[in-house]
Write an enzyme that holds these catalytic residues in place. Sequence first.
Site, short mmCIF file in Angstrom:
data_model
loop_
_atom_site.label_atom_id
_atom_site.label_comp_id
_atom_site.label_asym_id
_atom_site.label_seq_id
_atom_site.Cartn_x
_atom_site.Cartn_y
_atom_site.Cartn_z
N CYS A 1 0.73 -1.07 0.04
CA CYS A 1 0.02 0.06 -0.03
C CYS A 1 0.75 1.31 0.00
O CYS A 1 0.53 2.13 -0.66
CB CYS A 1 -0.95 0.03 1.24
N HIS B 1 1.79 5.11 9.58
CA HIS B 1 0.96 4.06 9.34
C HIS B 1 -0.40 3.62 10.37
O HIS B 1 0.44 3.29 11.24
CB HIS B 1 1.66 2.92 8.69
#
Length: 480
Positions: free
Chosen positions: A289, A316
């Site tokens: 991602c 994150h």
Amino acid sequence: MTDQIEAAAQSWAAKQRAAEGLIPLVGSLYRENDVLLTVYGRSLLNKSVTGIIKAHRYARHFDGVELDLDETLAVAQQLAELDPGPSTIDLGRLAASVRTGGDVASVLAEQLAEVVGATASADAGPRDVVLYGFGRIGRLLARILIDRAGGTGLRLRAIVVRRSGKGGEDIVKRASLLRRDSVHGKFDGTIVVDQENETILANGTLIQVIYSDDPSTVDYTAHGIDDAIIVDNTGIWRDDAGLRKHLASPGASKVILTAPGKGEVKNIVFGVNSDAIAPEDTVLSAASCTTNAITPVLKVLNDEFGVVNGHVETVHSFTNDQNLIDNYHKGSRRGRAAGLNMVLTETGAAKAVAKALPEFAGKLSGNAIRVPTPNVSMAVLNLNLERATTVEELNTFLRNTSLHSPMRNQIDYIASPEVVSTDLVGSKRAGVVDGLATIVDGDRVVVYVWYDNEFGYSCQVIRCVAQMAGLDMPSLPALS
């Protein structure tokens, strides 16, 4: 004041009427012609009246004013009469061309010539897709595939999981997780579970649930599945030899991994190096991602300004591989409570950029901080450029890139002083540049990129799957 109130109400009612007229046209063109209608890249498929109105307001970023729904309704009505073939057609761009270049019929005939009257191959049919693993990414991929069923070249046929419950408990629980999601909300539609036949019927898509611990032991042909693309969401097998276990199963022809591939596996960031997907490729990776979020932005910055070197810091959201409370974990620091701590950890995303963009080999360092939020992350790109620039020049370039370039489906741009992470849940772009956070000091720049590390990444995976399937639908009108 009374006149203003009445005028506002009448204006809104007119927009609603036009949007209500668009909805059946959007649906019929998609299901009967394989045509996806958009407004400056914003899909109109399965949108509500209000959603269509919001998409038209988005056009002010391009035209300076809100797009007139009556204009796009007239374009869509004329378009339906032309019987176009499989394609993505932007009503916003067509309406702008009509506004400046003549009548609707002549503009459509000129700009849509390659698809007018074209039809999909009668014997092609949709390509079977199997989700191997049904976790966070697997369920979002399922939602996307189900949402696009009926007019897409991809058809979700099965999910493969390990049996975890007694009797029919397992399939009921998995269907429930598809139906309700704490981050992405409720599934938009109906879900029916058939415990006896081990199927899930979701909005008309019949999904076979297959139980297996070994990807090489599944016989997909026993379920009527053939020439399928397997999407491995488990991350257990990440090298070529491991992923090829899927191809030992009858009915499977290709496999793509939703994690960084190891060894010689091609790591694809759609929009950046997706032209490297060859028809003969049977094993691919959709990278991570974070790699998908930062690589498109890094590419366009390198193309325009030149990147000497830099550091990528990712902030994150926590993931399932961390512990809820302090407990043993084989990874450093990840054993500490994910919901209570910022956790400094490593990321391979900076090095992984070079797998998609070889010119970045050795140029980037990287690190990551896991934070107590369930979704939406941020990458901070601290870069040294080959030439000096300004905040205005850099932001104008990135904004225009997000609107008008071939990378517009990967890069988005925002400039709001109030945006926070939850506002980006559901973003379909790989990354979203936060223009107000941009810092420039001569040839040193800091660019902040938000990304929905679940849904935005899943959209990138689907784009890769479509290209693996050979679904190369034109996007019209073509960008000049």
